[in-house]
Design a protein around this motif. Sequence first.
Motif, PDB file in Angstrom:
ATOM      1  N   GLN A 430     -47.246  86.293  59.823  1.00 37.56           N
ATOM      2  CA  GLN A 430     -46.873  87.342  60.123  1.00 37.56           C
ATOM      3  C   GLN A 430     -46.442  86.263  60.844  1.00 37.56           C
ATOM      4  O   GLN A 430     -46.843  85.255  61.242  1.00 37.56           O
ATOM      5  CB  GLN A 430     -47.829  88.109  61.312  1.00 37.56           C
ATOM      6  CG  GLN A 430     -49.168  87.608  61.350  1.00 37.56           C
ATOM      7  CD  GLN A 430     -49.482  87.255  62.797  1.00 37.56           C
ATOM      8  OE1 GLN A 430     -48.318  87.589  63.281  1.00 37.56           O
ATOM      9  NE2 GLN A 430     -50.516  86.110  63.287  1.00 37.56           N
ATOM     10  N   ALA A 431     -45.446  86.499  61.986  1.00 36.75           N
ATOM     11  CA  ALA A 431     -44.502  86.152  62.560  1.00 36.75           C
ATOM     12  C   ALA A 431     -44.766  86.294  64.746  1.00 36.75           C
ATOM     13  O   ALA A 431     -43.987  85.205  65.424  1.00 36.75           O
ATOM     14  CB  ALA A 431     -42.992  85.818  62.303  1.00 36.75           C
ATOM     15  N   ALA A 432     -45.681  87.176  64.646  1.00 32.11           N
ATOM     16  CA  ALA A 432     -45.365  87.630  65.906  1.00 32.11           C
ATOM     17  C   ALA A 432     -46.789  85.944  66.706  1.00 32.11           C
ATOM     18  O   ALA A 432     -46.368  86.151  67.766  1.00 32.11           O
ATOM     19  CB  ALA A 432     -46.460  88.583  66.122  1.00 32.11           C
ATOM     20  N   VAL A 433     -47.481  85.828  66.331  1.00 25.63           N
ATOM     21  CA  VAL A 433     -48.694  85.402  67.003  1.00 25.63           C
ATOM     22  C   VAL A 433     -49.032  83.692  65.930  1.00 25.63           C
ATOM     23  O   VAL A 433     -49.402  84.022  64.702  1.00 25.63           O
ATOM     24  CB  VAL A 433     -50.183  85.775  67.184  1.00 25.63           C
ATOM     25  CG1 VAL A 433     -49.704  86.287  68.329  1.00 25.63           C
ATOM     26  CG2 VAL A 433     -50.972  86.411  65.928  1.00 25.63           C
ATOM     27  N   ASP A 434     -49.827  82.828  66.419  1.00 28.10           N
ATOM     28  CA  ASP A 434     -50.526  82.118  65.750  1.00 28.10           C
ATOM     29  C   ASP A 434     -51.857  81.942  66.379  1.00 28.10           C
ATOM     30  O   ASP A 434     -52.099  81.929  66.849  1.00 28.10           O
ATOM     31  CB  ASP A 434     -49.889  80.461  65.936  1.00 28.10           C
ATOM     32  CG  ASP A 434     -48.384  79.782  66.140  1.00 28.10           C
ATOM     33  OD1 ASP A 434     -48.724  80.732  64.752  1.00 28.10           O
ATOM     34  OD2 ASP A 434     -47.785  79.478  66.339  1.00 28.10           O
ATOM     35  N   VAL A 435     -53.312  81.673  65.412  1.00 25.04           N
ATOM     36  CA  VAL A 435     -53.958  82.433  64.944  1.00 25.04           C
ATOM     37  C   VAL A 435     -55.305  81.051  64.659  1.00 25.04           C
ATOM     38  O   VAL A 435     -54.882  80.631  63.952  1.00 25.04           O
ATOM     39  CB  VAL A 435     -54.854  83.621  64.848  1.00 25.04           C
ATOM     40  CG1 VAL A 435     -53.932  84.645  65.482  1.00 25.04           C
ATOM     41  CG2 VAL A 435     -54.458  83.642  63.096  1.00 25.04           C
ATOM     42  N   ALA A 436     -56.111  81.116  65.061  1.00 24.55           N
ATOM     43  CA  ALA A 436     -57.181  80.110  64.839  1.00 24.55           C
ATOM     44  C   ALA A 436     -58.434  81.325  65.682  1.00 24.55           C
ATOM     45  O   ALA A 436     -58.824  81.597  66.363  1.00 24.55           O
ATOM     46  CB  ALA A 436     -57.806  78.424  65.639  1.00 24.55           C
ATOM     47  N   HIS A 437     -60.047  80.721  64.550  1.00 20.59           N
ATOM     48  CA  HIS A 437     -60.993  81.829  64.859  1.00 20.59           C
ATOM     49  C   HIS A 437     -62.067  80.443  64.609  1.00 20.59           C
ATOM     50  O   HIS A 437     -62.002  79.946  63.807  1.00 20.59           O
ATOM     51  CB  HIS A 437     -60.942  82.982  63.747  1.00 20.59           C
ATOM     52  CG  HIS A 437     -60.865  82.617  62.210  1.00 20.59           C
ATOM     53  ND1 HIS A 437     -61.568  82.441  61.565  1.00 20.59           N
ATOM     54  CD2 HIS A 437     -58.868  82.445  61.555  1.00 20.59           C
ATOM     55  CE1 HIS A 437     -61.298  82.318  60.069  1.00 20.59           C
ATOM     56  NE2 HIS A 437     -59.348  82.371  60.042  1.00 20.59           N
ATOM     57  N   ARG A 438     -62.916  81.608  64.780  1.00 16.52           N
ATOM     58  CA  ARG A 438     -64.422  80.529  64.564  1.00 16.52           C
ATOM     59  C   ARG A 438     -65.576  82.004  64.379  1.00 16.52           C
ATOM     60  O   ARG A 438     -65.294  82.915  65.313  1.00 16.52           O
ATOM     61  CB  ARG A 438     -65.114  79.516  65.367  1.00 16.52           C
ATOM     62  CG  ARG A 438     -64.220  78.659  65.743  1.00 16.52           C
ATOM     63  CD  ARG A 438     -64.617  77.400  64.530  1.00 16.52           C
ATOM     64  NE  ARG A 438     -63.533  76.568  64.339  1.00 16.52           N
ATOM     65  CZ  ARG A 438     -62.800  75.335  63.977  1.00 16.52           C
ATOM     66  NH1 ARG A 438     -61.541  77.115  63.635  1.00 16.52           N
ATOM     67  NH2 ARG A 438     -61.435  75.428  63.949  1.00 16.52           N
ATOM     68  N   TYR A 439     -66.590  81.659  63.380  1.00 19.25           N
ATOM     69  CA  TYR A 439     -67.945  82.379  63.149  1.00 19.25           C
ATOM     70  C   TYR A 439     -68.885  81.380  63.453  1.00 19.25           C
ATOM     71  O   TYR A 439     -68.483  81.133  62.276  1.00 19.25           O
ATOM     72  CB  TYR A 439     -66.430  83.738  62.024  1.00 19.25           C
ATOM     73  CG  TYR A 439     -67.820  84.438  62.215  1.00 19.25           C
ATOM     74  CD1 TYR A 439     -68.986  85.253  62.988  1.00 19.25           C
ATOM     75  CD2 TYR A 439     -68.668  84.520  60.946  1.00 19.25           C
ATOM     76  CE1 TYR A 439     -69.952  86.765  62.959  1.00 19.25           C
ATOM     77  CE2 TYR A 439     -69.991  84.725  60.663  1.00 19.25           C
ATOM     78  CZ  TYR A 439     -70.651  85.907  61.853  1.00 19.25           C
ATOM     79  OH  TYR A 439     -71.829  86.707  61.450  1.00 19.25           O
ATOM     80  N   LEU A 440     -69.411  82.289  63.964  1.00 19.25           N
ATOM     81  CA  LEU A 440     -70.946  81.215  64.309  1.00 19.25           C
ATOM     82  C   LEU A 440     -71.788  81.984  64.265  1.00 19.25           C
ATOM     83  O   LEU A 440     -72.627  83.013  65.090  1.00 19.25           O
ATOM     84  CB  LEU A 440     -71.184  80.098  65.420  1.00 19.25           C
ATOM     85  CG  LEU A 440     -69.944  79.788  65.359  1.00 19.25           C
ATOM     86  CD1 LEU A 440     -70.717  78.347  66.554  1.00 19.25           C
ATOM     87  CD2 LEU A 440     -70.298  78.090  63.953  1.00 19.25           C
ATOM     88  N   PRO A 441     -72.887  82.306  62.936  1.00 16.66           N
ATOM     89  CA  PRO A 441     -73.863  83.233  62.321  1.00 16.66           C
ATOM     90  C   PRO A 441     -75.401  82.823  63.181  1.00 16.66           C
ATOM     91  O   PRO A 441     -75.250  81.544  63.508  1.00 16.66           O
ATOM     92  CB  PRO A 441     -74.156  83.232  60.830  1.00 16.66           C
ATOM     93  CG  PRO A 441     -73.521  82.032  60.766  1.00 16.66           C
ATOM     94  CD  PRO A 441     -71.901  81.361  61.240  1.00 16.66           C
ATOM     95  N   CYS A 442     -75.509  83.160  64.245  1.00 13.43           N
ATOM     96  CA  CYS A 442     -77.164  83.188  65.008  1.00 13.43           C
ATOM     97  C   CYS A 442     -78.253  82.188  63.460  1.00 13.43           C
ATOM     98  O   CYS A 442     -78.535  83.020  62.749  1.00 13.43           O
ATOM     99  CB  CYS A 442     -77.119  84.080  65.580  1.00 13.43           C
ATOM    100  SG  CYS A 442     -78.691  84.735  65.177  1.00 13.43           S
ATOM    101  N   GLY A 443     -78.917  81.392  63.981  1.00 16.90           N
ATOM    102  CA  GLY A 443     -80.507  81.519  63.328  1.00 16.90           C
ATOM    103  C   GLY A 443     -81.396  81.814  64.135  1.00 16.90           C
ATOM    104  O   GLY A 443     -82.538  81.470  63.818  1.00 16.90           O
ATOM    105  N   SER A 444     -80.604  82.869  65.385  1.00 21.96           N
ATOM    106  CA  SER A 444     -82.591  82.982  65.169  1.00 21.96           C
ATOM    107  C   SER A 444     -83.611  84.001  64.340  1.00 21.96           C
ATOM    108  O   SER A 444     -83.272  84.106  63.309  1.00 21.96           O
ATOM    109  CB  SER A 444     -82.286  84.219  66.192  1.00 21.96           C
ATOM    110  OG  SER A 444     -81.860  85.112  66.175  1.00 21.96           O
ATOM    111  N   LEU A 445     -84.339  84.430  64.724  1.00 20.30           N
ATOM    112  CA  LEU A 445     -85.334  84.961  64.003  1.00 20.30           C
ATOM    113  C   LEU A 445     -84.882  86.540  63.631  1.00 20.30           C
ATOM    114  O   LEU A 445     -85.123  87.059  62.938  1.00 20.30           O
ATOM    115  CB  LEU A 445     -86.658  85.614  64.147  1.00 20.30           C
ATOM    116  CG  LEU A 445     -87.459  84.517  64.447  1.00 20.30           C
ATOM    117  CD1 LEU A 445     -89.105  83.947  65.286  1.00 20.30           C
ATOM    118  CD2 LEU A 445     -87.536  83.472  63.701  1.00 20.30           C
ATOM    119  N   ALA A 446     -84.241  87.103  64.582  1.00 21.01           N
ATOM    120  CA  ALA A 446     -83.375  88.567  64.615  1.00 21.01           C
ATOM    121  C   ALA A 446     -82.745  88.244  63.138  1.00 21.01           C
ATOM    122  O   ALA A 446     -82.405  89.695  62.486  1.00 21.01           O
ATOM    123  CB  ALA A 446     -82.809  88.757  65.224  1.00 21.01           C
ATOM    124  N   GLY A 447     -82.095  87.518  63.056  1.00 20.04           N
ATOM    125  CA  GLY A 447     -81.361  87.697  61.659  1.00 20.04           C
ATOM    126  C   GLY A 447     -79.715  87.733  61.567  1.00 20.04           C
ATOM    127  O   GLY A 447     -79.193  87.410  62.901  1.00 20.04           O
TER     128      GLY A 447
END
Length: 780
Positions: A430-447
């Motif tokens: 798409q031409a409206a925006v340039d995007v970058a993203h990050r997703y980091l799953p946690c390493g806690s006991l909760a999962g």
Amino acid sequence: MEQVAAAAVVDIRGVVTGWSDGARRLTGYPAQEAVGRSVRDLLAEPAPPGSLLSLTGTVVLRHRDGTAVPVRARAFPLHGADGRPYAWAVTAEPPTGAEPTLAGQAFQQASMSLTVFDTRQRYLRLNDTACQVLGVAQEELLGRRYADTVDDAERGRGVVDHLREVAETGRPVRYESFTRTSSGVREHAWNIEMWPVRDAADDVVGVGLAAFDSTGQYRARQRLALLNEAATTIGTTLDVVRTAEELVALVVPRFADFVSVDLLEWVLGADEPPPADPEDVVLRRVAHGSAHPGTPEAAVHLGETDVYPPYSPPARALREGRAVVSGADDPGFHRWIAERNARGPQGRRYREGAHTMLAVPLRARGTTLGVAVAVRTSQPDAYAEDDAVLAEEVASRAAVCVDNARRFARERSTALALQRSLLPRGLPGQAAVDVAHRYLPCGSLAGIGGDWFDVIPLSGSRVALVVGDVVGHGIPSAATMGRLCTAVRTLADVDLPPDELLTHLDDLVTHLAADGQDNGEEVAELGATCLYAVYDPVDRRLCLAAAGHPAPAVVLPGGTVHLVPMTAGPPLGVGGLPFEATELQLPEGSMVALYTDGLVEHRELDVDHATEELCRALSAPAESLETLCDTVLKAVLPEDPVDDVALLLARTRALGADRVATWDVPPDPAQVAVTRQAATGQLAAWGLEEAAFVTELVVSELVTNAIRYGAPPIRLRLIRDRALICEVSDGSSTYPHLRRAHVYDEGGRGLLLVAQLTQRWGSRQTAGGKTIWAEQPLPG
């Protein structure tokens, strides 16, 4: 009791004039205290009147500590030159056979070690048990100082200090000691009690000592302490290798000189246990430890695999499902040690002192996970049955923790795979925006949590930016996240405004929670937050609404950073409260940062401080949005985040007037041809003559429908973006419907024709009515 001979010289007046060392050891009186005293003062019972010959036979002396000392005594006269006696030589020795008194017999036959010292820490008397413990005859100790009779100077100093303390203070002392006896190699625990011995004048004249062998109780307490420590130190993390390392750290060197933990291959993966155990069991070394530097006993390096031969103690433990003790009397033990040392790397072999081994299977919930092997080399005590029971209890605790870690890793891997499959892998063009993203799953006991983000192209070159967070962790949260992510895409395709979209999404979550409650599920697990924003590159407007979600940050081209002032509605699933939309116009090149609360909510910083750090990091210069994502995460996140983090950065673009053409259309059917010609002329100006034929048909049909069925004002807009977009807006809220016209119908074929000729088409609601749009690919 050993015989102790004593001699004394008594003059004709009955006064002691000579005193032997044997007499001192027998009575406790040194020569300086005995010489010059009447011999009758040394008797525990009054002597009959008469000659000193009455001392011949069994006589009871009074010991210096006040106790009675029965002896066999004989008196011999000493004659001078005139033949007349001037003194008597008296000899005495303990009587043979049993003690004559009941108290003496009780002292001598006591099962605990009893000893009497004078105030200078010299032996006065010992019972049979004390002599057996010390491994020395009583006659070799009487009269000697305690410190001179022990090899361990530190141990001797401690006992002497306690003896001196009792003698000086007159108060008893009780303590516990763990030492090796003089007559053996095995260490023993002793409960020792010392008390003052007083004479008739209440003066302290000696110290009594009683030592009780409490080795059994001591070792039971040690085993209980080891089990209690295992409950608190093993399984602190849901990590298989770390759990095995905690087991090794617990038992080395207090229980073993070398310990290894080997697990079956499938335990370290995501698979379930195989249906049947193969003949050759392959094990992987995950942890080992030694009391000697460098772990010289480890022939298998960490991470390597090994196969135990069937006759070896570890293989037997795996096969029988119980602890196996093996030592010098087991041929399989020596055979396995020899073969193991032969195939081990040079210099990495069991020491010559390896004399006993304990192999314990790691079993949890009826499944064998691996084996732990404990070897003693420096410790002299061989493993016994009580050690095997203790090892099985500790191994059982460790096995449950290993199995928990394995199950957690499997569920985490499944949840992460599910979540990553639901998140956008490649953002659409798409031409409206340039995007970058990050997703980091946690390493806690909760999962794994339920954070997600999305970039959704909309009609009219607009784009939707979405971030959300589902309450809870694990597979249920990931599944709920997938539901909401799909629902947002479906509602976005309808082109609903942000506030209306969140209202529909809130209804969905409410229904899911109600269904979950009917099925006995936790309603709280279906709570969620969401931020939905729509950016239009034509008028550079950003419209957004939030459901319990943090407000985004906007970075203007000059570097100024601020949070968007907006009213965040309630989290999804609460119901009954409205959502409010916020609009703002952005200069071209502005950056919008959307994120989940895991980025700014953590233990080390409060939310306000973390938000300030976020704004400061966003204002830092960066080569690209990708680099800026990494900079933000490094500046704001702690080393061990306790929640998932989703970050979406979007830099806005703008479509200039040279790419957008707009005409106001009077509600007159005669204007259809005029509008069609204007559109054709604009295509020629853009160099898109090849698209003129289709565009003329689309414009003609859409404008005609707007004039015939819509309401003023009517407007036509052409947008040249990645596709050629034709939009016709009118003031009516009535939506057209695509239908198939029958043979004799005069109308109803217009939208069908548009749908066939264009790439896609649709309609959206506007503040003043509706917009019908159609997209067609650019020529070439």
